[in-house]
Design a protein around this motif. Structure first.
Motif, PDB file in Angstrom:
ATOM      1  N   SER A 274       4.742  -0.832   3.369  1.00  0.00           N
ATOM      2  CA  SER A 274       4.269   0.697   3.077  1.00  0.00           C
ATOM      3  C   SER A 274       5.461   0.846   1.628  1.00  0.00           C
ATOM      4  O   SER A 274       6.545   0.742   1.883  1.00  0.00           O
ATOM      5  CB  SER A 274       4.558   1.362   4.013  1.00  0.00           C
TER       6      SER A 274
ATOM      7  N   ILE B 278       6.993   3.958  -0.369  1.00  0.00           N
ATOM      8  CA  ILE B 278       7.386   4.924  -0.451  1.00  0.00           C
ATOM      9  C   ILE B 278       8.118   5.413  -1.390  1.00  0.00           C
ATOM     10  O   ILE B 278       9.247   4.980  -1.507  1.00  0.00           O
ATOM     11  CB  ILE B 278       7.453   5.430   0.961  1.00  0.00           C
TER      12      ILE B 278
ATOM     13  N   HIS C 201       0.996  -1.385   0.008  1.00  0.00           N
ATOM     14  CA  HIS C 201      -0.149   0.006   0.017  1.00  0.00           C
ATOM     15  C   HIS C 201       0.893   1.258   0.045  1.00  0.00           C
ATOM     16  O   HIS C 201       2.131   1.244   0.043  1.00  0.00           O
ATOM     17  CB  HIS C 201      -0.815  -0.005   1.200  1.00  0.00           C
ATOM     18  N   GLY C 202       0.274   2.258  -0.170  1.00  0.00           N
ATOM     19  CA  GLY C 202       1.264   3.804  -0.360  1.00  0.00           C
ATOM     20  C   GLY C 202       0.488   4.527  -1.163  1.00  0.00           C
ATOM     21  O   GLY C 202      -0.668   4.447  -1.619  1.00  0.00           O
TER      22      GLY C 202
ATOM     23  N   LYS D 193      -9.142   9.591   3.245  1.00  0.00           N
ATOM     24  CA  LYS D 193      -7.981   8.856   3.835  1.00  0.00           C
ATOM     25  C   LYS D 193      -8.510   8.049   4.680  1.00  0.00           C
ATOM     26  O   LYS D 193      -8.237   6.767   4.828  1.00  0.00           O
ATOM     27  CB  LYS D 193      -7.074   9.901   4.742  1.00  0.00           C
TER      28      LYS D 193
ATOM     29  N   ALA E  89       8.784  -1.258   5.095  1.00  0.00           N
ATOM     30  CA  ALA E  89       8.615  -0.314   4.050  1.00  0.00           C
ATOM     31  C   ALA E  89       9.641  -0.399   3.033  1.00  0.00           C
ATOM     32  O   ALA E  89      10.766  -0.719   3.423  1.00  0.00           O
ATOM     33  CB  ALA E  89       8.754   0.996   4.762  1.00  0.00           C
TER      34      ALA E  89
ATOM     35  N   GLN F 124       4.823  -4.904   9.681  1.00  0.00           N
ATOM     36  CA  GLN F 124       4.651  -3.832   8.546  1.00  0.00           C
ATOM     37  C   GLN F 124       6.288  -3.364   8.288  1.00  0.00           C
ATOM     38  O   GLN F 124       7.064  -3.181   9.148  1.00  0.00           O
ATOM     39  CB  GLN F 124       4.108  -2.625   9.377  1.00  0.00           C
TER      40      GLN F 124
ATOM     41  N   SER G 203       7.710   7.665  10.971  1.00  0.00           N
ATOM     42  CA  SER G 203       6.722   6.681  10.783  1.00  0.00           C
ATOM     43  C   SER G 203       6.782   5.639  12.009  1.00  0.00           C
ATOM     44  O   SER G 203       5.744   5.081  12.390  1.00  0.00           O
ATOM     45  CB  SER G 203       6.990   5.814   9.389  1.00  0.00           C
TER      46      SER G 203
ATOM     47  N   ARG H 254      -0.628   1.620  10.237  1.00  0.00           N
ATOM     48  CA  ARG H 254       0.513   0.665  11.116  1.00  0.00           C
ATOM     49  C   ARG H 254      -0.171   0.345  12.471  1.00  0.00           C
ATOM     50  O   ARG H 254       0.108  -0.832  12.896  1.00  0.00           O
ATOM     51  CB  ARG H 254       1.536   1.806  11.457  1.00  0.00           C
TER      52      ARG H 254
ATOM     53  N   THR I 223      -2.028   8.986   8.186  1.00  0.00           N
ATOM     54  CA  THR I 223      -2.550   7.946   7.710  1.00  0.00           C
ATOM     55  C   THR I 223      -1.701   6.422   7.716  1.00  0.00           C
ATOM     56  O   THR I 223      -2.248   5.462   8.154  1.00  0.00           O
ATOM     57  CB  THR I 223      -2.964   8.119   6.360  1.00  0.00           C
ATOM     58  N   ILE I 224      -0.522   6.642   7.333  1.00  0.00           N
ATOM     59  CA  ILE I 224       0.447   5.700   7.308  1.00  0.00           C
ATOM     60  C   ILE I 224       0.289   5.093   8.790  1.00  0.00           C
ATOM     61  O   ILE I 224       0.525   4.020   9.215  1.00  0.00           O
ATOM     62  CB  ILE I 224       1.746   5.999   6.857  1.00  0.00           C
TER      63      ILE I 224
END
Ligand SMILES: Nc1nc2c(ncn2[C@@H]2O[C@H](COP(=O)(O)OP(=O)(O)OP(=O)(O)O)[C@@H](O)[C@H]2O)c(=O)[nH]1
Ligand SMILES: [Mg+2]
Length: 296
Positions: free
Chosen positions: A179, A181, A59-60, A130, A213, A211, A249, A201, A196-197
């Motif tokens: 995630s 990015i 996702h991202g 979001k 990234a 999770q 994050s 999480r 939102t991230i």
């Protein structure tokens, strides 16, 4: 002018070279050409329990490189350019469908025991959108979203939708959430996107899904990496970017990986393959630990 004055004058007029953009030693080791290639490791991976499949959800933000990562994995496994997952050429959200990508083994009629799930990207729009995105990710994590579902930015997947799976099996559930990015956006990340991230999480930790990234487009971030991909973990700029993202994050440094996706190449390249697969290898390892935990 005395002797020391001359020496001082000579010393102070000698230009100091600019500091190197690279560290002398990489801070993370990658096996670029040895026997224990991450490419072979991924090809040989087998979960402890037979028939178990590792599900990895990407996702991202829109345009971060989720679909390109899936294509890149496919290219490495097939040893040629494949481009199964459609990739964006503009800036608008491209992927709309929830799609499960399976990867066929070269010589046999079987598939690798892991799948990658692609979903609609988070766009820089309203708070409401979001919230809907977070709810959709949550449903996907729990295995309620079925392959082929078209996301709607204005409403979450409803329980009466034919694509809603009311009783997901272990294989339907997501085991690792990734995630994705764009490394070039980390220095100017919107607070709302970061929130939102973090919300996603939190949802993932509640479900005990790990999770990680991946930072993409590192070739655009640092010219030294573009010149030679083996400079990846020597690049001071990338290290600073990863540390910044880690602080903002809360994702641990050892769960953040850098990749350069295949995007405009016509042929596969061994260094690109290795970097993609070394991040996938770590992702699979994390997921495998999770599978072993739920099988205990
Ligand atoms: N230079 C470079 N470009 C990349 C890289 N990864 C992706 N791209 C480019 O970035 C653009 C967006 O990539 P996508 O894979 O479509 O991004 P996405 O996250 O799937 O986007 P949505 O489906 O809209 O959510 C494409 O033009 C890719 O070619 C990379 O590592 N380096
Ligand atoms: Mg996409």
């Amino acid at each position: 002018m005395g002797f020391w004055d001359i020496i001082f004058f000579w010393w102070s007029s000698t230009p100091t070279p600019p500091p190197s953009p690279l560290l002398s030693e990489p801070w993370r080791k990658i096996n670029w050409g040895g026997n224990q290639s991450p490419v072979q490791w991924v090809k040989d991976y087998n979960p402890q329990t037979e028939d178990q499949q590792l599900r990895i959800l990407l996702h991202g933000l829109v345009g971060a490189g989720k679909s390109s990562f899936i294509n890149s994995v496919q290219n490495v496994l097939q040893g040629r350019m494949c481009n199964n997952a459609p990739v964006a050429s503009g800036h608008s959200s491209f992927t709309k469908k929830y799609t499960t990508y399976k990867f066929k083994k070269e010589s046999q009629d079987t598939f690798y025991p892991f799948v990658l799930n692609d979903m609609m990207g988070l766009s820089n729009t309203t708070y409401r959108n979001k919230r809907i995105h977070v709810k959709d990710v949550k449903r996907a994590l729990k295995g309620h979203v079925q392959n082929g579902y078209t996301f709607n930015a204005d409403s979450k997947l409803s329980k009466d939708d034919p694509y809603y799976n009311p009783s997901p099996s272990v294989n339907d559930k997501v085991h690792v959430l990734v995630s994705v990015i764009d490394a070039n956006t980390v220095s100017r990340m919107d607070d709302k996107v970061l929130t939102t991230i973090m919300e996603i999480r939190d949802e993932a930790s509640e479900l005990e899904v790990l999770q990680v990234a991946i930072l993409t487009k590192i070739d655009e971030l640092c010219p030294e990496i573009k010149k030679d991909l083996r400079n990846v973990y020597k690049s001071k700029k990338l290290k600073a970017t990863m540390e910044k993202f880690h602080k903002e994050s809360g994702i641990p440094m050892n769960c953040i990986f850098a990749v350069k996706n295949y995007h405009d190449e016509t042929e596969v390249n061994s260094d690109t393959d290795v970097l993609i697969m070394s991040s996938l290898m770590s992702i699979i390892n994390f997921g495998n630990d999770f599978l072993n935990k739920i099988n205990e």
